[in-house]
Design a protein around this motif. Structure first.
Motif, PDB file in Angstrom:
ATOM      1  N   ASN A   8       0.819  -1.241  -0.050  1.00  0.00           N
ATOM      2  CA  ASN A   8       0.046   0.083   0.084  1.00  0.00           C
ATOM      3  C   ASN A   8       0.918   1.326   0.039  1.00  0.00           C
ATOM      4  OD1 ASN A   8      -2.719  -0.615  -0.212  1.00  0.00           O
ATOM      5  ND2 ASN A   8      -2.846  -1.382   1.877  1.00  0.00           N
TER       6      ASN A   8
ATOM      7  N   ASP B  26       3.686  -0.893  10.938  1.00  0.00           N
ATOM      8  CA  ASP B  26       2.565  -0.197  11.624  1.00  0.00           C
ATOM      9  C   ASP B  26       1.788  -0.844  12.594  1.00  0.00           C
ATOM     10  OD1 ASP B  26       1.355  -1.262   9.532  1.00  0.00           O
ATOM     11  OD2 ASP B  26       0.183   0.641   8.802  1.00  0.00           O
TER      12      ASP B  26
ATOM     13  N   GLU C  27       1.911  -9.995   8.140  1.00  0.00           N
ATOM     14  CA  GLU C  27       1.313  -9.626   6.904  1.00  0.00           C
ATOM     15  C   GLU C  27       0.079 -10.772   6.704  1.00  0.00           C
ATOM     16  OE1 GLU C  27       1.761  -7.142   4.670  1.00  0.00           O
ATOM     17  OE2 GLU C  27       3.326  -6.113   6.213  1.00  0.00           O
TER      18      GLU C  27
ATOM     19  N   HIS D 231      -2.672 -10.225   3.743  1.00  0.00           N
ATOM     20  CA  HIS D 231      -2.568 -10.733   2.621  1.00  0.00           C
ATOM     21  C   HIS D 231      -2.468 -12.170   2.241  1.00  0.00           C
ATOM     22  CE1 HIS D 231      -1.281  -6.591   1.471  1.00  0.00           C
ATOM     23  NE2 HIS D 231      -0.396  -6.806   2.309  1.00  0.00           N
TER      24      HIS D 231
ATOM     25  N   GLU E 210      -7.188  -8.734   2.384  1.00  0.00           N
ATOM     26  CA  GLU E 210      -7.412  -7.364   2.699  1.00  0.00           C
ATOM     27  C   GLU E 210      -8.340  -6.614   1.665  1.00  0.00           C
ATOM     28  OE1 GLU E 210      -3.922  -5.003   3.278  1.00  0.00           O
ATOM     29  OE2 GLU E 210      -3.725  -4.680   0.963  1.00  0.00           O
TER      30      GLU E 210
HETATM   31  C1  BGC Z   1       0.374  -3.878   4.423  1.00  0.00           C
HETATM   32  C2  BGC Z   1       0.935  -4.037   5.846  1.00  0.00           C
HETATM   33  C3  BGC Z   1       0.239  -3.059   6.969  1.00  0.00           C
HETATM   34  C4  BGC Z   1      -1.165  -2.955   6.427  1.00  0.00           C
HETATM   35  C5  BGC Z   1      -1.707  -1.992   7.301  1.00  0.00           C
HETATM   36  C6  BGC Z   1      -0.880  -3.751   4.329  1.00  0.00           C
HETATM   37  O1  BGC Z   1      -1.250  -3.508   2.976  1.00  0.00           O
HETATM   38  O2  BGC Z   1       1.035  -4.663   3.712  1.00  0.00           O
HETATM   39  O3  BGC Z   1       2.392  -3.859   5.898  1.00  0.00           O
HETATM   40  O4  BGC Z   1       0.544  -3.355   8.209  1.00  0.00           O
HETATM   41  O5  BGC Z   1      -1.496  -2.827   5.162  1.00  0.00           O
HETATM   42  O6  BGC Z   1      -1.372  -0.623   7.173  1.00  0.00           O
END
Ligand code: BGC
Length: 250
Positions: free
Chosen positions: A84, A111, A156, A159, A168
């Motif tokens: 992202n 994060d 992760e 995913h 996601e």
């Molecule tokens: C990322 C993660 C991140 C999450 C929330 C995902 O798309 O791959 O690294 O923690 O989004 O921001």
């Protein structure tokens, strides 16, 4: 900075739309300053983000090591995924980048891992043992896995593949808006996703965070699974607080 018994740290949470920084009381997890936010620049390249990081540090007149949370896999201070964020982040040493832009020592982490560290220390995961999974449901899905309070970084789980798609894309908060779903319809997707995680990890507790955790009454009652599930307690501040917790010491 030691002010009597109060140990302070600074954390920066770097998100897709905003970058937020605050000084944190490391003993209580409470913010000890304003939560200063600057819009995430576009394009969000390492150079543009590093400039905003410096501006956030300047705003707080911070002169000691700090921590920063990024929405990406961060291994030993380097970014190794970009689901992202801008592709130009891949293989960038985020520790070095922010250290060069601010002149301060930095530790960068994922994060959701930062949010998880904060929730385990001060929030919904406090004193919880066994296998705990924190999920942040936002633009994407972030995950943090804890075993007896110890973080397994960069999991992760957002995913994982669900019905042939990145989980996601189906169950993040953004999917609810994008697909114009009612809370109940979206909760069904979240339940399906959590059931998948249950099969894989048999967790003792799920903590769900992200902006939607503040509106949990709308959807959490519809997520009926066998594992205990609770909303995150620190909502918007968890990333900042967790980032402050990982700041290099000494
Ligand atoms: C990322 C993660 C991140 C999450 C929330 C995902 O798309 O791959 O690294 O923690 O989004 O921001």
């Amino acid at each position: 900075m030691t002010d009597g018994a109060t140990e302070l740290g600074l954390g920066i949470d770097i998100g897709g739309t905003g970058m937020k920084a605050a000084i944190v009381n490391l003993g209580t997890g409470e913010l000890a300053s304003d939560r200063f936010r600057i819009d995430t620049p576009h394009p969000a390249t390492p150079t543009t983000i590093a400039e905003v990081v410096r501006a956030l540090i300047d705003h707080h007149h911070w002169t000691r090591p700090f921590g920063a949370a990024l929405p990406a896999v961060v291994r030993q201070g380097s970014v190794t995924s970009a689901a992202n964020i801008d592709d130009s982040w891949i293989n960038v040493s985020s520790d070095e980048l922010f250290s060069n832009s601010t002149g301060l020592d930095v530790c960068t982490v994922n994060d959701a891992d930062a949010a998880g560290l904060a929730e385990m220390r001060f929030g919904a995961g406090r004193d919880r043992h066994g296998v705990v999974i924190l999920l942040t449901l936002g633009t994407g899905i972030g995950s943090a896995l804890f075993i007896d309070g110890k973080l397994v970084p960069n999991t992760e789980f957002g995913h994982l593949e669900l019905d042939g798609q990145d989980a996601e894309l189906r169950a993040a908060a953004r999917a609810r808006q994008r697909d114009d779903l009612s809370w109940k319809q979206w909760a069904k997707r979240v339940r399906y996703y959590l059931e998948h995680l249950e099969k894989l990890f048999s967790p003792d507790l799920f903590i769900v965070g992200g902006g939607v955790s503040r509106k949990y009454e709308n959807w959490l009652p519809h997520v009926k699974i066998s594992t205990e599930i609770v909303p995150a307690a620190m909502a918007n501040n968890a990333g900042i607080v967790g980032a402050a917790l990982v700041a290099p010491t000494g």
